[in-house]
Design a protein around this motif. Structure first.
Motif, PDB file in Angstrom:
ATOM      1  N   LYS A 198     -22.548 -45.509  52.418  1.00  0.00           N
ATOM      2  CA  LYS A 198     -21.107 -44.989  52.543  1.00  0.00           C
ATOM      3  C   LYS A 198     -20.703 -44.472  51.292  1.00  0.00           C
ATOM      4  O   LYS A 198     -21.159 -45.003  50.035  1.00  0.00           O
ATOM      5  CB  LYS A 198     -20.209 -46.600  52.612  1.00  0.00           C
ATOM      6  N   ILE A 199     -19.799 -43.334  51.307  1.00  0.00           N
ATOM      7  CA  ILE A 199     -19.248 -42.626  50.219  1.00  0.00           C
ATOM      8  C   ILE A 199     -17.903 -42.617  50.386  1.00  0.00           C
ATOM      9  O   ILE A 199     -17.278 -42.692  51.631  1.00  0.00           O
ATOM     10  CB  ILE A 199     -19.956 -41.409  50.054  1.00  0.00           C
ATOM     11  N   SER A 200     -17.025 -42.405  49.417  1.00  0.00           N
ATOM     12  CA  SER A 200     -15.638 -42.317  49.224  1.00  0.00           C
ATOM     13  C   SER A 200     -15.083 -40.840  49.892  1.00  0.00           C
ATOM     14  O   SER A 200     -15.990 -40.057  49.586  1.00  0.00           O
ATOM     15  CB  SER A 200     -14.983 -42.463  47.855  1.00  0.00           C
ATOM     16  N   LYS A 201     -13.847 -40.818  50.088  1.00  0.00           N
ATOM     17  CA  LYS A 201     -13.266 -39.567  50.544  1.00  0.00           C
ATOM     18  C   LYS A 201     -13.515 -38.494  49.478  1.00  0.00           C
ATOM     19  O   LYS A 201     -13.539 -37.179  50.043  1.00  0.00           O
ATOM     20  CB  LYS A 201     -11.929 -39.812  50.873  1.00  0.00           C
ATOM     21  N   ASN A 202     -13.121 -38.935  48.398  1.00  0.00           N
ATOM     22  CA  ASN A 202     -13.158 -37.608  47.355  1.00  0.00           C
ATOM     23  C   ASN A 202     -14.661 -37.554  46.760  1.00  0.00           C
ATOM     24  O   ASN A 202     -14.935 -36.933  45.666  1.00  0.00           O
ATOM     25  CB  ASN A 202     -12.286 -38.473  46.091  1.00  0.00           C
ATOM     26  N   GLN A 203     -15.898 -38.206  47.535  1.00  0.00           N
ATOM     27  CA  GLN A 203     -17.045 -38.007  46.846  1.00  0.00           C
ATOM     28  C   GLN A 203     -17.644 -36.547  46.761  1.00  0.00           C
ATOM     29  O   GLN A 203     -17.418 -35.831  47.972  1.00  0.00           O
ATOM     30  CB  GLN A 203     -18.169 -38.737  47.667  1.00  0.00           C
ATOM     31  N   GLY A 208     -22.340 -32.768  57.394  1.00  0.00           N
ATOM     32  CA  GLY A 208     -22.443 -33.803  56.724  1.00  0.00           C
ATOM     33  C   GLY A 208     -22.677 -33.436  55.358  1.00  0.00           C
ATOM     34  O   GLY A 208     -22.834 -32.173  54.806  1.00  0.00           O
ATOM     35  N   CYS A 209     -22.735 -34.289  54.473  1.00  0.00           N
ATOM     36  CA  CYS A 209     -23.076 -34.290  52.810  1.00  0.00           C
ATOM     37  C   CYS A 209     -24.508 -34.039  52.779  1.00  0.00           C
ATOM     38  O   CYS A 209     -25.596 -34.694  53.319  1.00  0.00           O
ATOM     39  CB  CYS A 209     -22.763 -35.657  52.254  1.00  0.00           C
ATOM     40  N   MET A 210     -24.977 -33.052  52.157  1.00  0.00           N
ATOM     41  CA  MET A 210     -26.384 -32.773  51.774  1.00  0.00           C
ATOM     42  C   MET A 210     -26.934 -33.722  50.810  1.00  0.00           C
ATOM     43  O   MET A 210     -28.323 -34.125  51.301  1.00  0.00           O
ATOM     44  CB  MET A 210     -26.466 -31.149  51.137  1.00  0.00           C
ATOM     45  N   HIS A 222     -21.703 -41.559  55.038  1.00  0.00           N
ATOM     46  CA  HIS A 222     -20.455 -41.505  55.882  1.00  0.00           C
ATOM     47  C   HIS A 222     -19.326 -42.005  54.728  1.00  0.00           C
ATOM     48  O   HIS A 222     -19.408 -42.664  54.105  1.00  0.00           O
ATOM     49  CB  HIS A 222     -20.796 -42.521  57.079  1.00  0.00           C
ATOM     50  N   HIS A 223     -17.994 -41.509  55.184  1.00  0.00           N
ATOM     51  CA  HIS A 223     -16.954 -41.826  54.603  1.00  0.00           C
ATOM     52  C   HIS A 223     -16.367 -43.139  54.926  1.00  0.00           C
ATOM     53  O   HIS A 223     -16.480 -43.305  56.307  1.00  0.00           O
ATOM     54  CB  HIS A 223     -15.732 -40.924  54.682  1.00  0.00           C
TER      55      HIS A 223
END
Length: 795
Positions: free
Chosen positions: A659-664, A681-683, A794-795
């Motif tokens: 889990k990551i924050s929206k501003n990550q 998604g996030c690399m 995931h946010h």
């Protein structure tokens, strides 16, 4: 007058010894500084000195001690041979003792003779590393520290030991490989933290509120910090070498063991190395010392220079054209507390008078030093160890444990047709040949003390067979072939032949790097001639720290078995014989890659990068990056039995949702083929920006399906998602050694911290966690079982 003479004798005795006071051969009734009897004998009233008030905290007491000294007296305490200040009751102290694989007399803080003529000499560190046994590593530290305390109690032992050596092996030519735990930074760091815990920890003190004041059994030291692995090679030496290291390699390889040693082992000392790193001497590098060791890793102890690193800054590095005052003041400001050598004592007072440093900086370092001595009981004693005496050194149980340690580190490299183990009934007449066949002192390598005894290979084999000995070489360098044919003749008349060959300190050592990876001199000719003339099976035993190219022996049909024995310590001969005759089933694994000889011609030793460089034809270093062929790979080792692995889960893909924050902020990752990049998604995310609470558990069942009981080392590797540019092929993230009786099975559970086990360091020095399919490989070779860990954000 008689009382005055006695007082002077007492004073001299305490100044010479860093532990118990001895008059003649008779220990007196005090073993520490703050004893009222001692103070009365030197004409002082102990009640007037707050540093001896046990009711006060250590930092308050040390502040009082330091405040009582003049500047000239303070600087005299900042070399390894601290002079003491007898006008305030402070005795001399020798900081330099060694305990690499047993209490050593190197340095002068610990000595042999009289009550304690010797101490247990364990195998060299490279052997212990080959056991891949955390419990063994810690217990070796515990036994060594108990012997050290016993020696301290009779006036022959120090309390501060500058061990272990935890430099990662980057190049196979390095002369000090024998002192190290090998080439994998995680394994090296795990060895470091366990061995240090064995040396330092006192049972029942683990819950100390402030670790800066945690009691210590003895003090350990992580060395040599950092990127140090060149001693003397053509055109360069360790006193002047500038290691040009990328931040990626620093974070990924060179720094990891030291961070683990300080943070997980809670080591009370770190030693900085001779060399420069990217232009700056390590012992004068504020970022490496104060910024990293003290602030980031939170060292609870002191930082010491390798002997004479400050002197080398001026004479060898000629760094910035420094005077001794410049070098000493820059080192002190960087965080160096103690100079093994004379530069601090010679230059610091002038540096203060010249205004380069303040006296308060000197005070700060002295406080770091004397708090460690207070934690050790140097001032108040340690009653929990008072009963240890000379009978606790070289005890039968300690020597038996040294033999067990030697056997656990043996690595079986070849065993055609299961010729080993030999049977005493079948092989009654044994030829034992080679330059190490009758080895004694060669088995204990360097940084040794006086061992309790030696059990040579000939002595060991004599317990199983009638032995005929022939050296084959005059010494390990084997520059003359005249003894080769007589050795071959000896093998012709024996039921079986054991050749004991390899290296020693004339071929690989501190201040002596290797020029090639071959056996010295005519050793190869000796081995081949013996193999071709021998009547029975031929077993080659190799004693060495670094690997040697024995491809010829690996492929020779008449050499039926090969055993790597390293430098097995005082009990080495019995350990080798027990393995070869089946009283012990070998289970060790190589802690480093054995390269072919042409590797030494492919790149200079001074080339520090670990990754391959295709443009220059450099093949990479260590199993993590090497892309060539080798003699034997990292982690290789055979057994007299067979094991079978099974993963106790039906699904082979384990999902991990981070889990990551929206501003990550997400990091980009370079792939060799853009088509392999994640499409959504996030690399990747920087590890420092994550809570890092996720773990992955894998349970493995290890079954012994052979005919002998045995130990198995289960290796666990992580493998990054396919196609990431410039990352490692795989890396060790766990290992366990288990004993499994024949026909039985044992369950081994691995729990991997996702951030630690699956992160990578990118080219610009960020530690990142990439998304995608990561591999977990349990085991090596044919027993390797792959598992997939799918990481997504995931946010």
């Amino acid at each position: 007058m008689g009382q005055l003479i006695l007082s002077l004798l007492l004073l001299l005795s305490f100044a010479v010894s860093s532990s118990a006071v001895i008059l003649g051969d008779v220990p007196l009734n005090y073993t520490h500084v703050c004893d009222p009897v001692r103070f009365r004998n030197i004409g002082l009233d102990m009640s007037e000195f707050s540093y001896c008030d046990k009711s006060l905290p250590f930092d308050v007491r040390v502040k009082d001690l330091v405040a009582r000294m003049k500047l000239s007296e303070k600087v005299e305490q900042m070399g390894d041979n601290a002079t003491g200040v007898m006008r305030i009751g402070l005795p001399a102290y020798e900081w330099w003792s060694e305990a690499l694989h047993g209490v050593s007399d190197t340095g002068g803080g610990s000595t042999f003779g009289g009550a304690v003529p010797g101490a247990t000499s364990f195998p060299l560190v490279i052997n212990s590393a080959a056991s891949f046994n955390r419990t063994l590593w810690k217990k070796i530290g515990q036994v060594i520290s108990s012997e050290a305390r016993a020696m301290h109690n009779v006036g022959q032992g120090g309390l501060t030991f500058w061990s272990p050596n935890i430099n990662v092996v980057r190049d196979p030519r390095w002369g000090r490989i024998l002192e190290t735990p090998g080439e994998d930074p995680y394994v090296v760091g795990t060895y470091a933290s366990n061995f240090v815990r064995g040396l330092q920890d006192i049972e029942g003190t683990g819950n100390t509120t402030d670790l800066n004041f945690r009691p210590l059994k003895v003090s350990a030291c992580c060395k040599h910090y950092t990127a140090y692995d060149i001693d003397r090679w053509p055109g360069v030496d360790r006193y002047s070498f500038d290691a040009r290291v990328t931040e990626q390699d620093m974070m990924e390889t060179f720094q990891m063991p030291f961070e683990m040693c300080v943070k997980e082992g809670d080591a009370s000392s770190v030693m900085c190395s001779f060399n420069r790193v990217n232009g700056i001497p390590t012992c004068a590098d504020h970022r490496l010392l104060k910024h990293t060791i003290r602030r980031d890793w939170n060292l609870h102890g002191y930082i010491v220079a390798d002997c004479d690193s400050v002197d080398a800054m001026v004479k060898a590095h000629k760094w910035l054209g420094d005077t001794f005052e410049d070098a000493a003041s820059q080192s002190l400001k960087a965080g160096l507390d103690l100079d093994c050598g004379g530069s601090y004592r010679m230059a610091l007072q002038n540096a203060v008078y010249q205004g380069q440093i303040s006296e308060s900086l000197v005070d700060e370092s002295l406080k770091n030093l004397y708090v460690v001595l207070m934690r050790l009981g140097f001032f108040d004693g340690r009653p929990e160890f008072a009963s240890l005496t000379k009978s606790d050194v070289c005890s039968e149980s300690n020597m038996k444990f040294a033999e067990e340690a030697a056997k656990e580190g043996m690595v079986l490299l070849k065993n055609n047709d299961d010729v080993l183990p030999l049977s005493s009934d079948k092989y009654k007449n044994l030829a034992v040949v080679g330059p190490h066949a009758n080895a004694t002192i060669a088995m204990i390598g360097n940084y040794h003390g006086v061992p309790c005894r030696y059990i040579s290979p000939i002595q060991g084999f004599s317990e199983f067979a009638n032995v005929t000995f022939s050296a084959g070489c005059g010494d390990v360098l084997c520059k003359n072939r005249t003894l080769v044919f007589p050795a071959a003749q000896t093998a012709r008349n024996a039921d079986a032949t054991v050749i004991v060959a390899g290296l020693d300190l004339t071929a690989e050592a501190e201040d002596l790097d290797r020029l090639d990876l071959n056996l010295p001199g005519y050793q190869k000719e000796l081995i081949v001639q013996v193999a071709e003339m021998a009547k029975g099976p031929v077993i080659l035993v190799v004693m060495s720290g670094g690997g040697v190219d024995i491809t010829f022996a690996k492929n020779h049909p008449n050499i039926t078995a090969i055993l790597w024995a390293g430098y097995p310590g005082q009990e080495g001969g019995r350990a080798i014989a027990d393995v070869i005759f089946g009283h012990y089933n070998p289970g060790g694994r190589l802690p480093l890659t054995w390269y072919e000889a042409d590797y030494a011609q492919q790149l200079p030793m001074t080339y520090m990068k670990l990754r391959p460089d295709n443009e220059q034809g450099f093949p990479g270093k260590t199993y993590k990056f090497y892309n060539g062929t080798g003699v034997f790979p990292f982690g290789y080792g055979l057994s007299y039995t067979d094991f079978k692995y099974e993963i106790s889960r039906s699904d082979q893909i384990i999902p991990v949702h981070v889990k990551i924050s929206k501003n990550q902020l997400c990091r980009h990752v370079n792939y060799t083929d853009p088509g392999e990049e994640p499409t959504e998604g996030c690399m990747a995310v920087v590890v420092d920006d994550l809570p890092c609470k996720e773990t992955v558990a894998v349970k493995v069942s290890v079954e012994n399906i052979g005919k002998r009981d045995g130990s198995e080392v289960i290796m666990a590797y992580s493998k990054p998602p396919r196609g990431i540019h410039g990352t490692h092929r795989k890396q060790v993230v766990g290992f366990e050694r288990v004993f499994v009786p024949t026909g039985k099975s044992e369950d081994v559970r691995f729990e991997f911290d996702v951030c630690r086990s699956f992160s990578i360091v990118d080219a610009v020095g960020y530690r990142i966690l990439p998304s995608g399919n990561h591999g977990v490989l349990i085991g090596d070779g044919e027993r390797r079982i792959p598992v997939q860990v799918k990481i997504s954000f995931h946010h």
